[in-house]
Design a protein around this motif. Structure first.
Motif, PDB file in Angstrom:
ATOM      1  N   LYS A  27      -9.347   7.546  -0.921  1.00 35.87           N
ATOM      2  CA  LYS A  27      -8.395   7.441   0.189  1.00 35.87           C
ATOM      3  C   LYS A  27      -6.970   7.807  -0.232  1.00 35.87           C
ATOM      4  O   LYS A  27      -6.039   7.677   0.566  1.00 35.87           O
ATOM      5  CB  LYS A  27      -8.405   6.028   0.755  1.00 35.87           C
TER       6      LYS A  27
ATOM      7  N   SER B 207      -3.621  -1.063  -8.394  1.00 35.65           N
ATOM      8  CA  SER B 207      -4.942  -0.458  -8.287  1.00 35.65           C
ATOM      9  C   SER B 207      -4.833   0.763  -7.377  1.00 35.65           C
ATOM     10  O   SER B 207      -3.799   0.982  -6.736  1.00 35.65           O
ATOM     11  CB  SER B 207      -5.965  -1.452  -7.733  1.00 35.65           C
ATOM     12  N   ARG B 208      -5.905   1.559  -7.338  1.00 36.91           N
ATOM     13  CA  ARG B 208      -5.881   2.739  -6.490  1.00 36.91           C
ATOM     14  C   ARG B 208      -7.272   3.028  -5.966  1.00 36.91           C
ATOM     15  O   ARG B 208      -8.267   2.689  -6.589  1.00 36.91           O
ATOM     16  CB  ARG B 208      -5.319   3.931  -7.263  1.00 36.91           C
ATOM     17  N   ASP B 209      -7.293   3.658  -4.806  1.00 36.03           N
ATOM     18  CA  ASP B 209      -8.525   4.124  -4.182  1.00 36.03           C
ATOM     19  C   ASP B 209      -8.445   5.646  -4.171  1.00 36.03           C
ATOM     20  O   ASP B 209      -7.735   6.235  -3.364  1.00 36.03           O
ATOM     21  CB  ASP B 209      -8.637   3.552  -2.770  1.00 36.03           C
TER      22      ASP B 209
ATOM     23  N   THR C 235      -4.892   6.294  -1.986  1.00 35.29           N
ATOM     24  CA  THR C 235      -4.056   5.136  -1.699  1.00 35.29           C
ATOM     25  C   THR C 235      -3.833   4.298  -2.954  1.00 35.29           C
ATOM     26  O   THR C 235      -4.764   4.049  -3.716  1.00 35.29           O
ATOM     27  CB  THR C 235      -4.684   4.261  -0.602  1.00 35.29           C
TER      28      THR C 235
ATOM     29  N   SER D  13       0.845  -1.186   0.000  1.00 39.19           N
ATOM     30  CA  SER D  13       0.000   0.000   0.000  1.00 39.19           C
ATOM     31  C   SER D  13       0.883   1.240   0.000  1.00 39.19           C
ATOM     32  O   SER D  13       2.008   1.213   0.503  1.00 39.19           O
ATOM     33  CB  SER D  13      -0.906   0.029   1.228  1.00 39.19           C
TER      34      SER D  13
END
Length: 120
Positions: free
Chosen positions: A74, A69-71, A76, A20
């Motif tokens: 957030k 992947s990404r959020d 992140t 992360s």
């Protein structure tokens, strides 16, 4: 932009890890986030990158095994690493930039890195 990576560790060959990277500061959403790695005595190597709208791109050595992947909510970034091999052992860095690129020179902000060690 400040980046903080985590999730590294020691794993046996064939295992999985999920890295992360939390971004803070003037990140904006329309950017490119990437992962690079560097093993002792070797040059920094592109692993994967994700564009805010144009998808993902992977280095040949990790295609089919790693997923980036990404959020957005957030700020992140993630790197899911499956079927790990001893040659994946390296210090993994997350990076922030504006161009979809495999070159570390195109990423202006870097985290400190998280160590991934894969035992045989």
């Amino acid at each position: 932009v400040q980046l903080q990576a985590s999730g590294g560790g020691l794993v046996q060959a064939g295992g999985s890890l999920r890295l992360s990277c939390v971004a803070s500061g003037r990140t904006f959403s329309r950017n490119v986030m990437g992962w690079f790695r560097q093993a002792p005595g070797k040059e920094r190597e592109f692993v994967a990158a994700i564009h805010w709208s144009r998808g993902t791109y992977y280095g040949d050595s990790v295609k089919g095994r790693f997923t980036i992947s990404r959020d957005f909510a957030k700020n992140t970034l993630f790197l899911q690493m499956n079927s790990l091999k001893p040659e994946d052992t390296a210090l993994y860095y997350c990076a922030h930039g504006w161009l979809m690129s495999v070159s570390s020179a195109d990423f202006g902000s870097w985290g400190l890195g998280t160590q991934v060690t894969v035992s045989s």
